[in-house]
Design a protein around this motif. Structure first.
Motif, PDB file in Angstrom:
ATOM      1  N   SER A 162      60.617  65.730  36.269  1.00 12.91           N
ATOM      2  CA  SER A 162      60.128  64.532  36.021  1.00 12.91           C
ATOM      3  C   SER A 162      58.725  63.939  36.745  1.00 12.91           C
ATOM      4  O   SER A 162      57.800  63.698  36.212  1.00 12.91           O
ATOM      5  CB  SER A 162      61.162  63.471  35.976  1.00 12.91           C
ATOM      6  N   ARG A 163      59.216  64.290  37.725  1.00 16.93           N
ATOM      7  CA  ARG A 163      58.147  63.935  38.959  1.00 16.93           C
ATOM      8  C   ARG A 163      56.748  64.587  38.818  1.00 16.93           C
ATOM      9  O   ARG A 163      55.595  64.125  38.509  1.00 16.93           O
ATOM     10  CB  ARG A 163      58.512  63.986  40.529  1.00 16.93           C
ATOM     11  N   ALA A 166      55.269  64.200  35.151  1.00 15.94           N
ATOM     12  CA  ALA A 166      54.433  63.115  34.980  1.00 15.94           C
ATOM     13  C   ALA A 166      53.099  63.368  35.740  1.00 15.94           C
ATOM     14  O   ALA A 166      51.914  62.869  35.246  1.00 15.94           O
ATOM     15  CB  ALA A 166      55.174  61.988  35.566  1.00 15.94           C
ATOM     16  N   ARG A 167      53.004  63.829  37.047  1.00 13.28           N
ATOM     17  CA  ARG A 167      51.890  64.221  37.868  1.00 13.28           C
ATOM     18  C   ARG A 167      50.850  64.803  36.964  1.00 13.28           C
ATOM     19  O   ARG A 167      49.641  64.765  37.050  1.00 13.28           O
ATOM     20  CB  ARG A 167      52.137  64.602  39.334  1.00 13.28           C
ATOM     21  N   ARG A 170      49.582  63.107  34.268  1.00  9.76           N
ATOM     22  CA  ARG A 170      48.213  62.086  34.841  1.00  9.76           C
ATOM     23  C   ARG A 170      47.232  62.620  35.301  1.00  9.76           C
ATOM     24  O   ARG A 170      46.031  62.504  34.919  1.00  9.76           O
ATOM     25  CB  ARG A 170      48.868  61.417  36.141  1.00  9.76           C
TER      26      ARG A 170
END
Length: 177
Positions: A162-163, A166-167, A170
């Protein structure tokens, strides 16, 4: 297909220039490496579990412990089946040009096998601790180990996915806009 020889880029595969078939081959090899670790562990565990019924101490077990034993052996057998399933699946569909679909199904079987392995380990630990330790502590100890497995096997990888997903999303948006 996008006209580039079968290459279809996706956000997940940024930086990889591979066809669907190449990706399936790579994913299959990675999956087989993962399965080898889990298969070995579950097969050894199941082998030990199967021998317990033939020991003199087994006859001394109370009925609830025998029930837990039977459940543990069934869970271990199911886990073994799920973790060996991808090998059989691959063998039966090999050469049919459906490797991407085979990878999906093998991945599902592997995940089911991991969940069943978790249940087998927790059940085996519960049985062993009931026989070897103070009964009042057993549920707490088993819950603690269960939580550790869930943290290591599911929570941490899902958090990292997830981390970093998401990065990456982005970063991709920032580079476009």
């Amino acid at each position: 297909m996008d006209g580039s020889g079968g290459r279809t880029p996706s956000a997940r595969d940024q930086g990889r220039k591979e066809t669907v078939e190449e990706r399936a081959d790579r994913n299959w090899q990675e999956l087989i490496q993962e399965i080898r670790v889990a298969q070995t562990g579950v097969q050894i565990l199941l082998g030990f579990l199967l021998t317990v019924a033939f020991t003199p101490r087994f006859l001394e077990l109370e009925q609830p412990d025998r029930t837990v034993y039977v459940i543990t052996v069934i869970l271990g057998s199911l886990a073994t089946g799920a973790l060996i399933g991808p090998v059989s699946f691959h063998r039966l569909v090999s050469g049919r040009r459906i490797k991407p679909q085979a990878v999906v199904w093998a991945s599902r079987l592997t995940f089911a096998g991991i969940v069943l392995l978790l249940a087998t380990l927790v059940s085996a630990l519960f049985l062993i601790l009931r026989v070897a330790a103070d009964h009042a502590l057993v549920p707490w100890l088993v819950c603690g180990v269960f939580a550790w497995y869930v943290l290591c096997w599911f929570a941490l990888p899902l958090w990292a996915r997830s981390r970093h997903t998401a990065r990456d999303a982005r970063d991709a948006r920032d580079s476009i806009g």
